[in-house]
Design an enzyme around this catalytic site. Sequence first.
Site, PDB file in Angstrom:
ATOM      1  N   CYS A   1       0.823  -1.233   0.000  1.00 20.01           N
ATOM      2  CA  CYS A   1       0.000   0.000   0.000  1.00 20.01           C
ATOM      3  C   CYS A   1       0.848   1.270   0.000  1.00 20.01           C
ATOM      4  O   CYS A   1       0.336   2.357  -0.260  1.00 20.01           O
ATOM      5  CB  CYS A   1      -0.925   0.022   1.196  1.00 20.01           C
ATOM      6  SG  CYS A   1      -1.968  -1.427   1.293  1.00 20.01           S
TER       7      CYS A   1
ATOM      8  N   HIS B   1      -3.524   7.082   3.502  1.00 21.49           N
ATOM      9  CA  HIS B   1      -3.926   5.807   2.905  1.00 21.49           C
ATOM     10  C   HIS B   1      -5.270   5.400   3.511  1.00 21.49           C
ATOM     11  O   HIS B   1      -5.459   5.459   4.724  1.00 21.49           O
ATOM     12  CB  HIS B   1      -2.859   4.747   3.192  1.00 21.49           C
ATOM     13  CG  HIS B   1      -3.270   3.367   2.806  1.00 21.49           C
ATOM     14  ND1 HIS B   1      -3.854   3.088   1.595  1.00 21.49           N
ATOM     15  CD2 HIS B   1      -3.207   2.180   3.482  1.00 21.49           C
ATOM     16  CE1 HIS B   1      -4.126   1.791   1.527  1.00 21.49           C
ATOM     17  NE2 HIS B   1      -3.741   1.229   2.664  1.00 21.49           N
TER      18      HIS B   1
ATOM     19  N   ASN C   1     -10.348  -0.248   0.726  1.00 20.51           N
ATOM     20  CA  ASN C   1      -8.887  -0.142   0.659  1.00 20.51           C
ATOM     21  C   ASN C   1      -8.424  -0.608  -0.729  1.00 20.51           C
ATOM     22  O   ASN C   1      -8.580  -1.777  -1.066  1.00 20.51           O
ATOM     23  CB  ASN C   1      -8.290  -1.023   1.771  1.00 20.51           C
ATOM     24  CG  ASN C   1      -6.778  -0.999   1.805  1.00 20.51           C
ATOM     25  OD1 ASN C   1      -6.133  -0.503   0.870  1.00 20.51           O
ATOM     26  ND2 ASN C   1      -6.208  -1.545   2.860  1.00 20.51           N
TER      27      ASN C   1
HETATM   28  O1  UT7 Z   1      -3.716  -1.458   3.671  1.00 18.31           O
HETATM   29  C1  UT7 Z   1      -3.231  -2.559   4.345  1.00 18.31           C
HETATM   30  C2  UT7 Z   1      -3.279  -2.371   5.771  1.00 18.31           C
HETATM   31  N1  UT7 Z   1      -4.387  -3.067   6.374  1.00 18.31           N
HETATM   32  C3  UT7 Z   1      -5.000  -2.476   7.395  1.00 18.31           C
HETATM   33  O2  UT7 Z   1      -4.728  -1.365   7.718  1.00 18.31           O
HETATM   34  C4  UT7 Z   1      -6.001  -3.277   8.197  1.00 18.31           C
HETATM   35  C5  UT7 Z   1      -5.780  -3.019   9.667  1.00 18.31           C
HETATM   36  N2  UT7 Z   1      -6.724  -3.733  10.517  1.00 18.31           N
HETATM   37  C6  UT7 Z   1      -8.023  -3.422  10.580  1.00 18.31           C
HETATM   38  O3  UT7 Z   1      -8.489  -2.536   9.902  1.00 18.31           O
HETATM   39  C7  UT7 Z   1      -8.879  -4.132  11.586  1.00 18.31           C
HETATM   40  O4  UT7 Z   1      -8.071  -4.910  12.442  1.00 18.31           O
HETATM   41  C8  UT7 Z   1      -9.980  -5.035  10.947  1.00 18.31           C
HETATM   42  C9  UT7 Z   1     -11.043  -4.188  10.291  1.00 18.31           C
HETATM   43  C10 UT7 Z   1      -9.357  -5.975   9.945  1.00 18.31           C
HETATM   44  C11 UT7 Z   1     -10.668  -5.872  12.031  1.00 18.31           C
HETATM   45  O5  UT7 Z   1     -11.229  -5.016  13.014  1.00 18.31           O
HETATM   46  P1  UT7 Z   1     -10.982  -5.310  14.565  1.00 18.31           P
HETATM   47  O6  UT7 Z   1     -11.700  -4.288  15.310  1.00 18.31           O
HETATM   48  O7  UT7 Z   1      -9.482  -5.393  14.770  1.00 18.31           O
HETATM   49  O8  UT7 Z   1     -11.687  -6.687  14.755  1.00 18.31           O
HETATM   50  P2  UT7 Z   1     -11.079  -8.087  15.267  1.00 18.31           P
HETATM   51  O9  UT7 Z   1     -10.205  -8.693  14.234  1.00 18.31           O
HETATM   52  O10 UT7 Z   1     -10.539  -7.913  16.647  1.00 18.31           O
HETATM   53  O11 UT7 Z   1     -12.396  -8.951  15.384  1.00 18.31           O
HETATM   54  C12 UT7 Z   1     -13.404  -8.659  16.377  1.00 18.31           C
HETATM   55  C13 UT7 Z   1     -14.514  -9.648  16.209  1.00 18.31           C
HETATM   56  C14 UT7 Z   1     -14.028 -11.099  16.149  1.00 18.31           C
HETATM   57  O12 UT7 Z   1     -15.016 -11.901  16.771  1.00 18.31           O
HETATM   58  P3  UT7 Z   1     -14.798 -12.442  18.258  1.00 18.31           P
HETATM   59  O13 UT7 Z   1     -13.543 -13.260  18.205  1.00 18.31           O
HETATM   60  O14 UT7 Z   1     -14.673 -11.230  19.096  1.00 18.31           O
HETATM   61  O15 UT7 Z   1     -16.030 -13.249  18.493  1.00 18.31           O
HETATM   62  C15 UT7 Z   1     -14.003 -11.398  14.674  1.00 18.31           C
HETATM   63  O16 UT7 Z   1     -14.176 -12.773  14.398  1.00 18.31           O
HETATM   64  O17 UT7 Z   1     -15.181  -9.410  14.968  1.00 18.31           O
HETATM   65  C16 UT7 Z   1     -15.221 -10.615  14.196  1.00 18.31           C
HETATM   66  N3  UT7 Z   1     -15.155 -10.267  12.802  1.00 18.31           N
HETATM   67  C17 UT7 Z   1     -16.233  -9.977  12.070  1.00 18.31           C
HETATM   68  N4  UT7 Z   1     -17.537  -9.936  12.376  1.00 18.31           N
HETATM   69  C18 UT7 Z   1     -18.394  -9.596  11.390  1.00 18.31           C
HETATM   70  C19 UT7 Z   1     -14.051 -10.145  12.015  1.00 18.31           C
HETATM   71  N5  UT7 Z   1     -14.404  -9.768  10.766  1.00 18.31           N
HETATM   72  C20 UT7 Z   1     -15.750  -9.665  10.775  1.00 18.31           C
HETATM   73  C21 UT7 Z   1     -16.704  -9.321   9.798  1.00 18.31           C
HETATM   74  N6  UT7 Z   1     -17.998  -9.284  10.159  1.00 18.31           N
HETATM   75  N7  UT7 Z   1     -16.354  -9.015   8.542  1.00 18.31           N
END
Ligand code: UT7
Length: 341
Positions: free
Chosen positions: A118, A258, A288
């Site tokens: 990115c 970004h 993204n």
């Molecule tokens: O350009 C490249 C760089 N990439 C980035 O900058 C991405 C950086 N990371 C992020 O933007 C975030 O970490 C995400 C958007 C990918 C995830 O958000 P988060 O707040 O960190 O969520 P998490 O991974 O901690 O997941 C929280 C919960 C989990 O469930 P449990 O374990 O708490 O029951 C996940 O399984 O949300 C669940 N989850 C979802 N639920 C519904 C993860 N993805 C989804 C989804 N829909 N799409």
Amino acid sequence: MMGKGLYTAGILGTGSYLPETKFTNKDLENMVDTSDEWITSRTGIKERRITDSKTACSDLAAKAAINALNDCNMSASQLDLIIVSTVTPDMMFPSTACLVQQKIGATRAAAFDIEAACSGFMYSISVAKQFIEGGVYENILVIGSETLSKITDWSDRKTCVLFGDGAGAAVVSRVQQGYGIMSVKLGADGSGADLLRMEAGGSKNPASIMTVKNRMHYIKMEGKQVFKFAVKTMERAARDVLSQCEMDVDDVDIFIPHQANMRIIDLAARKMNINKERIFTNIQKYGNISSASIPVSLDQACKLGRIKNGDNVLLVAFGGGLTWGSCLIKWSKHDIGEEII
Ligand code: UT7
């Protein structure tokens, strides 16, 4: 990386191209266990654009390129070099830049790709800046183009809600002293290479039945760790480039980050004490788009009249590698022969 060369490098024209097909959060609700509410609140994304099966990275890149050339009334034959930044090239080789060169008829231009995930557009701009400042080339087309939909695992809700397709381009050329690309700062930390990756298709894991079966040709990401890295890096990279130019956050007229996650942008902005009015976002509509994110945003900000001559434009990117890059531009779309008022 401050300008000390024979010439000053700046951006004469910008262009972008987004595929027409929209893919909404509601569409994703029908594919994986997710909801519009979760995606909107955790990322800020409402929809993204997706290419059809026949369209490749070079097709989007060529369209953005032509729009950027038209924006500054330049013909493809005037180009000396084409740099394409992408993690989704048409193929391993030849480079996507060579394919774009042929598509737009830039017969005089050399061409190569840069891969810094990115942050790729920042890396590409820094290379273009050196060639212009050193007097080696006069007109360079820098493109960020991505078809991330083709390497997205549409059964993995942790990643498939995030990415989209698109391309943005900028014509980098000589501009009047005191304007243009003031400074670019780049960085990398390979110890975080595993956090964001596509494992197969290269020399470590060449394509095989096993790699396909194990879904290794798709993006894998440790979201939480990348998130933490992103917030920290966004602020640090912005401050680094500002201090190199002896400027402060208050001197920034528009901040184009970004577009990876609205929460990353908000947190970084809060740390930097920069108000919302000065930040450009379009993540709601495109998600993204990796290295296309900044050039698409830059073009849209220009076309919306958000950038005027003389404005200080701050660009900051981060991504897989891990990599990051920041760039400060004193905006001027005039070339060296024109008077800037
Ligand atoms: O350009 C490249 C760089 N990439 C980035 O900058 C991405 C950086 N990371 C992020 O933007 C975030 O970490 C995400 C958007 C990918 C995830 O958000 P988060 O707040 O960190 O969520 P998490 O991974 O901690 O997941 C929280 C919960 C989990 O469930 P449990 O374990 O708490 O029951 C996940 O399984 O949300 C669940 N989850 C979802 N639920 C519904 C993860 N993805 C989804 C989804 N829909 N799409």
